[in-house]
Design an enzyme around this catalytic site. Sequence first.
Site, short mmCIF file in Angstrom:
data_model
loop_
_atom_site.label_atom_id
_atom_site.label_comp_id
_atom_site.label_asym_id
_atom_site.label_seq_id
_atom_site.Cartn_x
_atom_site.Cartn_y
_atom_site.Cartn_z
N HIS A 131 5.47 -8.59 -2.46
CA HIS A 131 4.18 -8.29 -1.78
C HIS A 131 3.50 -9.72 -1.06
CE1 HIS A 131 4.63 -4.82 -4.33
NE2 HIS A 131 3.24 -4.07 -3.96
N GLY B 204 8.20 -5.86 2.40
CA GLY B 204 8.59 -4.81 1.63
C GLY B 204 7.69 -3.91 1.33
N HIS B 205 6.08 -4.41 1.43
CA HIS B 205 5.15 -3.54 1.35
C HIS B 205 4.38 -3.54 2.94
CE1 HIS B 205 1.44 -1.03 0.96
NE2 HIS B 205 1.70 -1.24 -0.50
N HIS C 31 7.36 5.43 -0.46
CA HIS C 31 6.08 5.33 -1.12
C HIS C 31 5.05 5.47 0.24
CE1 HIS C 31 2.75 2.25 -2.14
NE2 HIS C 31 3.09 2.66 -3.40
N GLU D 298 5.28 6.74 -6.20
CA GLU D 298 4.05 7.15 -5.36
C GLU D 298 4.52 7.52 -4.29
OE1 GLU D 298 2.30 3.13 -5.96
OE2 GLU D 298 1.36 3.66 -7.56
N GLU E 259 -2.56 9.71 -4.04
CA GLU E 259 -3.35 8.45 -4.05
C GLU E 259 -4.37 8.13 -3.15
OE1 GLU E 259 -0.71 5.07 -4.26
OE2 GLU E 259 -2.21 3.56 -4.02
N CYS F 39 -5.51 5.52 -2.02
CA CYS F 39 -5.00 4.49 -0.99
C CYS F 39 -4.14 5.21 0.39
CB CYS F 39 -4.30 3.51 -1.47
SG CYS F 39 -5.12 2.09 -2.22
N CYS G 276 -5.68 -1.24 -6.23
CA CYS G 276 -5.45 -1.13 -4.88
C CYS G 276 -6.62 -0.19 -4.08
CB CYS G 276 -4.32 -0.91 -3.97
SG CYS G 276 -3.30 0.56 -4.96
N CYS G 277 -6.84 0.84 -4.85
CA CYS G 277 -7.75 1.97 -4.45
C CYS G 277 -9.11 1.74 -4.28
CB CYS G 277 -7.44 3.02 -5.28
SG CYS G 277 -5.76 3.94 -5.26
#
Lengths: 640, 640
Positions: free
Chosen positions: A129, A180-181, A251, A303, A319, A321, A402-403
């Site tokens: 991340h 990666g994200h 994801h 997810e 989710e 997000c 995160c949300c």
Amino acid sequence: MKAERITPIPFFRVSVNDLFWSPRINTNRMVTVPLGYEQCRKTGRLDAWKLDWKDGDPCRPHIFWDSDVAKWMEASACSLYLHPDNKLKENLNGVINSMEEAQQPDGYLNSYFTAVEPANRWTNLRDRHELYCAGHLIEAAVTHFSVTGDDKFINIIIRYADCIDSVFGNGEGQKRGYPGHEELELALVKLFRATGESRYLALAAFFLNQRGTRPHYYDLESAFRGEDPAENYEYWQAHLPLREQTEAVGHAVRAMYLYSGMADVAVETDDTELAEACRLLWRNVTGKRMYITGGIGSTERGESFTADYDLPNETAYAETCAAIGLVFWAHRMLHIDSAPTAKYADVMERSLYNCVLSGVSLDGSRFFYTNPLEVRPGHAIIQSGPENNYRCSRQEWFNCSCCPTNIMRILSSFGQYIYSSGNDSIYVHLYVGSTAEIDISGIRVKIRQDTEYPWKETVTLSIEPEEPVEFSLSLRIPGWCENASLELNGKEIRQLQISNGYSHMRRMWKEDDTLKLILPMPVRKIEANPEVRDNCGKTAIMRGPIVYCLEEEDNGPNLNDIGLDSSAELKAEYDGNLLGGCTVIKGTASIRKESGWADHLYRPGITEAMQVKIKAIPYCLWNNRRPGGMLVWISENISN
Amino acid sequence: MKAERITPIPFFRVSVNDLFWSPRINTNRMVTVPLGYEQCRKTGRLDAWKLDWKDGDPCRPHIFWDSDVAKWMEASACSLYLHPDNKLKENLNGVINSMEEAQQPDGYLNSYFTAVEPANRWTNLRDRHELYCAGHLIEAAVTHFSVTGDDKFINIIIRYADCIDSVFGNGEGQKRGYPGHEELELALVKLFRATGESRYLALAAFFLNQRGTRPHYYDLESAFRGEDPAENYEYWQAHLPLREQTEAVGHAVRAMYLYSGMADVAVETDDTELAEACRLLWRNVTGKRMYITGGIGSTERGESFTADYDLPNETAYAETCAAIGLVFWAHRMLHIDSAPTAKYADVMERSLYNCVLSGVSLDGSRFFYTNPLEVRPGHAIIQSGPENNYRCSRQEWFNCSCCPTNIMRILSSFGQYIYSSGNDSIYVHLYVGSTAEIDISGIRVKIRQDTEYPWKETVTLSIEPEEPVEFSLSLRIPGWCENASLELNGKEIRQLQISNGYSHMRRMWKEDDTLKLILPMPVRKIEANPEVRDNCGKTAIMRGPIVYCLEEEDNGPNLNDIGLDSSAELKAEYDGNLLGGCTVIKGTASIRKESGWADHLYRPGITEAMQVKIKAIPYCLWNNRRPGGMLVWISENISN
């Protein structure tokens, strides 16, 4: 030649004053954003920037904490613009100061790697991340600069962006990797737009073009770490080069941020191939893998997206997000062509009014991470550990939080989704009580909406140019709406000029021009594509953009046993005292009479049904009273 | 005083010659049991007994391999009794010889711990399956002795049982622990019954009484290993002393073996408290936590029970072993009171004819580990890794291969579930073409059934005593059956004397007495308790004891969209060419017309339905043709 494109009106040029949204935006500013600071402080996310964590200390910094802080900063900057707040300003500046101090001589800026694993910078792009956090820092800094004009934060971040730009690329000695994200891609386009520095756009394009190429960077990287390669790369959307991807996999939040960045780069570089990949992915997501609430990501495992038409209700991950990410992406798709197409705004609206808002309690203090479409507390143990509770009631915070911070960002910058403009055009995408100031050929045009949407059918638009000016005003006719009608200065327009889902009117607009748009809102029973096996024999209730649900509080515990009768009428009724004021749907339905089941699970025949009154409330408002069951897709008795 | 209880007639006193079961039993003997040997050999399960495995060698012995071998041995012993087979006998004796050689001087007998972790004997009862393997070895040896009279194997096993008896108990220096995977308890009762040695019964009772007491043995044990304690003990049914347990929790197979052992000890020790705990647990399992197929264990997570009425169809775990375990337990509950109650046999029948048989392919070569009630291959990714495939088609073997060997055992000893007898009573629990020889007051009574059950309604019973003898003959009237009728020597009995679900007839029985039992088998539409949220608005089809399902092969891919009409007739029809011959159910139903969904997921209104013909096949026979979808609970359109 690059076609003239319309662009969104940023939130700070739009003033929202809306029956539906303003209370949520105010609560976000007064409750949620301050709570975000407090949670970041309490959990050590702020102290992490002191870089003084040592082995054995509590609150070990985490690889994605910076993203939470950055998202809170972005929300705070927006909040400060909406309403001055010295305390908030001070807190925000305090964080900026600690970042300034934490920045390394080469510009590097990451609280985790600097304090905990300094030797491991850039060694595991796939899982750690690092570039994701960088993206959120950039987004925050760009927003901060836009709304405050203060360049301290953005200058820190530009140094970091330059550091990243020096590490990654096709040049000699540069790393060929990519996040990666995903997130940095779209952030770099924002930085490019804010600074005009094309290196950032080029770096965003580099990351996109590298993704999924062979030899696989993640393989090289894991071999270098002495680890086994991943089994497949769908989770990271890195299984194929982006231009070959046609199905939304892996994801869901990652996917949304990626596709948003793809759309941005496609627009800025006129990359028609990349734009076409976006369109194909859009078709797959919204045509085969999206809940009626605008939620996406069908499973807790990873997810992730699963398969076409696999949209289970009770185990839905959806989710918060990911729904927010879908809004981001939809908003960009709206601007990917030379003129907007309403289908993108339809999905943006669907997510905003349903799955996004369900992510936060009415009082702004509690959050859903997942947004199932069916819940029966205590009845099933389908999730491991605390996750199960997360599905049944909103939580104050999460380890992976995160949300909440995404909710903070989207609500504090909500105004940006309403309008767009081009050289001589204004587009209205959403119907929200608001005023925007838009420049058309150098003339300032004020456009104002008065409406009680989504509860009422009428939207009054006042057009107030400084001086008369010719332009095209395009109003979205929502995909859910039949028989929309429009009056100009009190006179109905007989034949609406509709294309791409917008009603277009080109004329010389002058002060006091008033439009009245009527969007009929009958209660709609919605059926799902027969391929969606979980919704066969079931109906969802919608009115306008609002998806409804049954709550136990109103309808008893056995929601699944309620059957709508195809002939029974459902009526909308506004209740000013309920959940901040909302339109509910009332009607009759049938439910099996309780009769002597005792310890029996199965028996022949069909128990007689009795009529019951049902009341459905907006999905986005569920779980704001006593905890209990909830159901979106209701059994339907079809009389042949 | 111990009341006289009826006891089961063992399989080796019953000869089965049945249209439905004999082909399955023969296939088991000719295909499945030999295949079991081959798989045990190929995978190293047999070689493990050489105890020569060294670090780095392939096929590292596994902690529960002995149980697979033992279950194969038990099945083989039964098979040899049914039909001589020199090859099989040789293989079986070979394994017995290698066990003899592997037995340690103190009697200890476990291939894994002896070869791989000799220092760790009895250090982790909770997780390491040592006592579980011992239980299966004992069961195998008792069966082997019963059917062959050869005492070599049982003598080996008696030495091992004595070793265990010396290690565990309340005496000084003895361990207070109990099996992490229950099984040994019921096995020790079998050994007690075979040898008359009451120490084995006492040891079984000791294990049961220790279970769930405080301080928790698993805590002491894990502390000794330097490990954290488990978070809770529901998984092992060790959260409470057994007499305080009222809900079936945790790993379903463990639970079934435990409850079976409890029932055995309750009967043998006249322990009314333990018997009452069994009854309460039975009520919970069969009244709230059992699939219509007799499958149990709703979730893959921990292969476990979840909550009351939580019976999801698609994600059902319903392990084959758990259904077999439910048969074991039901069979014991049938003998827990002084007279049998048919509700136990009803469940035994439900599992045997549905979830147990679905565990193996018609050709005997492939197995289901889990038995979902709804499958749509390729449509969902609900399970991790290979597990997902396991749900959609039977597999040749598993790493954890408990189910295939349990299928082998239960099919090769199937005859034992049909009859019981007491001093002057004979009970018929199941209707299966068969002949049994039963001793009544020293007089040999032959009882013979001729029937095409479960396809046809008539069962002819011939009673052939050596000489006329008075006893009570009790025939189960299945719980699913209404209006059963009975003829004695061609004359209808006007008033059946039914109690506890059995029709009782006491008379002087003489040669050539013939009974004709007629069990009407209309097609039944079954509804589930409204609390079972997954089955609201749905119907299952049954006829007799058989649960039906729709397969894609017969009904197209969109099974979930098929809606039964409450008025439409369903007809049974025997098809001798289908799946070895079976009765199918045919009728009409409705399905939505395909019309222009294209890339749409949701739309208002209800698509017109059209009539389609449907054909349902027995659930136990699904997945024996081309792979495809399957559905048990079908949408029902209720006309009000």
